[in-house]
Scaffold this motif. Sequence first.
Motif, PDB file in Angstrom:
ATOM      1  N   UNK A 568      22.926 -22.393 -14.167  1.00 22.33           N
ATOM      2  CA  UNK A 568      21.901 -22.803 -13.213  1.00 22.33           C
ATOM      3  C   UNK A 568      21.207 -24.057 -13.719  1.00 22.33           C
ATOM      4  N   UNK A 569      20.775 -24.872 -12.795  1.00 27.13           N
ATOM      5  CA  UNK A 569      20.023 -26.061 -13.180  1.00 27.13           C
ATOM      6  C   UNK A 569      18.609 -25.968 -12.629  1.00 27.13           C
ATOM      7  N   UNK A 570      17.727 -26.772 -13.243  1.00 23.31           N
ATOM      8  CA  UNK A 570      16.296 -26.635 -12.980  1.00 23.31           C
ATOM      9  C   UNK A 570      15.687 -27.962 -12.552  1.00 23.31           C
ATOM     10  N   UNK A 571      14.942 -27.920 -11.459  1.00 21.85           N
ATOM     11  CA  UNK A 571      14.140 -29.056 -11.033  1.00 21.85           C
ATOM     12  C   UNK A 571      12.674 -28.738 -11.242  1.00 21.85           C
ATOM     13  N   UNK A 572      11.931 -29.690 -11.799  1.00 23.42           N
ATOM     14  CA  UNK A 572      10.510 -29.492 -12.095  1.00 23.42           C
ATOM     15  C   UNK A 572       9.684 -30.527 -11.340  1.00 23.42           C
ATOM     16  N   UNK A 573       8.831 -30.047 -10.457  1.00 27.84           N
ATOM     17  CA  UNK A 573       7.946 -30.927  -9.697  1.00 27.84           C
ATOM     18  C   UNK A 573       6.611 -31.001 -10.419  1.00 27.84           C
ATOM     19  N   UNK A 574       6.422 -32.067 -11.196  1.00 29.37           N
ATOM     20  CA  UNK A 574       5.191 -32.251 -11.976  1.00 29.37           C
ATOM     21  C   UNK A 574       4.273 -33.281 -11.335  1.00 29.37           C
ATOM     22  N   UNK A 575       4.388 -33.438 -10.031  1.00 34.72           N
ATOM     23  CA  UNK A 575       3.533 -34.388  -9.322  1.00 34.72           C
ATOM     24  C   UNK A 575       2.231 -33.724  -8.879  1.00 34.72           C
ATOM     25  N   UNK A 576       1.294 -34.540  -8.456  1.00 33.22           N
ATOM     26  CA  UNK A 576       0.054 -34.053  -7.850  1.00 33.22           C
ATOM     27  C   UNK A 576       0.401 -33.325  -6.563  1.00 33.22           C
ATOM     28  N   UNK A 577      -0.263 -32.180  -6.320  1.00 32.45           N
ATOM     29  CA  UNK A 577       0.076 -31.357  -5.162  1.00 32.45           C
ATOM     30  C   UNK A 577      -0.917 -31.559  -4.014  1.00 32.45           C
ATOM     31  N   UNK A 578      -0.376 -31.442  -2.794  1.00 34.26           N
ATOM     32  CA  UNK A 578      -1.179 -31.533  -1.586  1.00 34.26           C
ATOM     33  C   UNK A 578      -1.456 -30.132  -1.052  1.00 34.26           C
ATOM     34  N   UNK A 579      -2.413 -30.035  -0.133  1.00 38.86           N
ATOM     35  CA  UNK A 579      -2.744 -28.733   0.460  1.00 38.86           C
ATOM     36  C   UNK A 579      -1.550 -28.136   1.177  1.00 38.86           C
ATOM     37  N   UNK A 580      -0.746 -28.994   1.798  1.00 34.78           N
ATOM     38  CA  UNK A 580       0.430 -28.517   2.536  1.00 34.78           C
ATOM     39  C   UNK A 580       1.476 -27.889   1.621  1.00 34.78           C
ATOM     40  N   UNK A 581       1.327 -28.113   0.316  1.00 40.78           N
ATOM     41  CA  UNK A 581       2.253 -27.541  -0.660  1.00 40.78           C
ATOM     42  C   UNK A 581       1.715 -26.242  -1.255  1.00 40.78           C
ATOM     43  N   UNK A 582       0.666 -25.701  -0.659  1.00 36.87           N
ATOM     44  CA  UNK A 582       0.118 -24.434  -1.131  1.00 36.87           C
ATOM     45  C   UNK A 582      -0.960 -24.577  -2.183  1.00 36.87           C
ATOM     46  N   UNK A 583      -1.520 -25.795  -2.311  1.00 38.54           N
ATOM     47  CA  UNK A 583      -2.584 -26.017  -3.291  1.00 38.54           C
ATOM     48  C   UNK A 583      -3.861 -26.382  -2.541  1.00 38.54           C
ATOM     49  N   UNK A 584      -4.725 -25.407  -2.312  1.00 41.08           N
ATOM     50  CA  UNK A 584      -5.910 -25.605  -1.483  1.00 41.08           C
ATOM     51  C   UNK A 584      -7.132 -26.071  -2.273  1.00 41.08           C
ATOM     52  N   UNK A 585      -7.008 -26.149  -3.593  1.00 37.94           N
ATOM     53  CA  UNK A 585      -8.122 -26.595  -4.418  1.00 37.94           C
ATOM     54  C   UNK A 585      -8.120 -28.120  -4.539  1.00 37.94           C
ATOM     55  N   UNK A 586      -9.249 -28.659  -4.973  1.00 40.58           N
ATOM     56  CA  UNK A 586      -9.316 -30.093  -5.224  1.00 40.58           C
ATOM     57  C   UNK A 586      -8.504 -30.432  -6.463  1.00 40.58           C
ATOM     58  N   UNK A 587      -7.696 -31.470  -6.373  1.00 43.93           N
ATOM     59  CA  UNK A 587      -6.891 -31.912  -7.521  1.00 43.93           C
ATOM     60  C   UNK A 587      -7.674 -32.979  -8.276  1.00 43.93           C
ATOM     61  N   UNK A 588      -7.961 -32.770  -9.553  1.00 46.40           N
ATOM     62  CA  UNK A 588      -8.809 -33.732 -10.278  1.00 46.40           C
ATOM     63  C   UNK A 588      -8.067 -35.019 -10.611  1.00 46.40           C
ATOM     64  N   UNK A 589      -8.842 -36.051 -10.858  1.00 44.06           N
ATOM     65  CA  UNK A 589      -8.273 -37.342 -11.246  1.00 44.06           C
ATOM     66  C   UNK A 589      -7.965 -37.384 -12.730  1.00 44.06           C
TER      67      UNK A 589
END
Length: 614
Positions: A568-589
């Motif tokens: 199996x291979x692995x993809x890692x999304x280490x980007x800043x997340x948006x609300x539409x991606x299931x992250x409803x909290x404020x993302x800090x700078x």
Amino acid sequence: MPFKDIQAFMKVLESKGQLKRITAEVDSDLEITEITDRISKEVGPALLFENVKGSKYPVLINAMGSYERMSLALGVDKLEEVEEDIANLINMQNYIKTPKLIKSIPSLTRLLAVLPWRLPIKGACQEVIEHDPDLSTIPVLKCWPDDGGKFITLPLVMTKDPDTGVQNTGMYRMQIYDKNTTGMHWHWHKDGREIYDKYRKLGGKMPVSVAIGCDPAITFSAIAPLPKMIDEMMFAGYLRKWPVKMVKSITNDIYVPADAEFVLEGYVDVNEPLRLEGPFGDHTGYYSLADMYPVFHVTCITHKKNAVYPTTIVGRPPMEDCYMSKATERAFLPLLKMIYPEIVDYSLPFEGVFHNCVIVSIKKRFPGHGKKVMNSLWGMGQMMYAKMIIVVDETINPHDIKAVTKQVFESIDMKKDLVFSEGPLDALDHASANDHYGYRLGIDATKKFKAEGNNIRWNCQVKSSLELDKYLESHEKIASFNYPINGAMQGALIVSINKSESNDAKKLIKELWNHEDMKYNKFLIVVDKDVDANDISTVAWKVFNNIDAKRDLLIEEVNFDNEDCFGHRLGIDATKKFKEEGHNREWPDDIVMSEDIKKKVTKRWSEYGFEKNI
């Protein structure tokens, strides 16, 4: 002999060429931070700012900002000596047979230094007593541009349990609100918060004293993740090989280190509404968000006649706190090994900012042993915050990041060897969907027993491809890329992306995996465009900070016909997340210094007494 106080430590640093005096006038708002950040990134000396605008007190910073100075602070030549010392103390085999017991007498005698001395007289910290306190006279730093205000960053906050009468010492940042009030950053999982909650049931005022500027061993003890039954001043006494001298506060019954530079005395009114505290540029390299915390009322300030104000800054590693973390790592390895004898060693890499990555090596004896260890660690005190735990065999040095990376990249099967653990997270974790709670990742990179299935080895040959390079270079979403074809990270493609919509990173991962020349890729890491894909340290820092293990990992099965390549291979999304991606909290700078301060410091660099501009 121990250092009498922080000024004695400063003298030794200066004698060893490890302290730089700066006589030019500097501003406690941002300027000192920018100077110190540049110096700490180069592992430069401790800095003593003797002429701080608007204050008569000098500022000491970066005092423990190297392995050499951190070791000196604890009275050893290297941090491993602290580990060996504590290991010998808790090794019960030393006390069973008479010859070993006799050899251990010096260590046992040293335990007499554990109990602090409570002096019946005033201490040096009480040479000056101010009953009309004004915090603005102390050169407290505003560390970063978006901070909510000035913050005391090295306070030893001392409280007393109302049930047991036992004192607790912890280090909790304190935002200055006005001349006699501050925030008190007690969040859920801290001992100070537990004591505060007890006082809330009683009502009224909770006495608090805050010591600033102690012997560095005392300061270190305040951040040590000690079991509740061990008093921080007792631990400091053991490290110093001499008791900590304590004196009673002027206005309450809390005892404080007699040789502190400053002591702030006062109370927290548990019936008073909480107050907004923050944001604060934190040790994660991000701003911790503003939130509601108790208010500390300062009713008295005592200090030495010629006091020095010690402080620190935190932010993107490496910084001074990284070396304090390494000292903690060495000091508490013997305790971990006592509880879990299979543990050989562990490492807290700088990029993991204390709690985001733990690498542990073990003597593996049975199937599932690696998973047993990671679950055990998540059940231990502050280890519950560990966002990622990587377990390797005893043959792998956990401090050798290349060796660990090679073992992980070559040996793990993403379906069998990854553990997703749901549980508490540090208040500073910003990537989880919920405050204080989310998913942690365990990686079992040990060799597998038959019952665990065969070790999966990615045998496909990674080759340089001009066509793939052209494709990546011309891709409208890709800002930079790194596709090592040799070394520990062979075949692990890293791309930085111009992310404009939700799920851009995951879409790109799937798109790249469909490219013919990417069919053998095992790891694909996506970071935001402001990260250079060739800067592996920054990429690792982003991965440890920015992922929620359950949400941000993509796993795909690979099985090519007639080829020795499967798993199996692995993809890692280490980007800043948006609300539409299931992250409803404020993302800090990210913490970034303002351009005007950078230019100011660059222009004045020679005025500070530095020859080489950095």
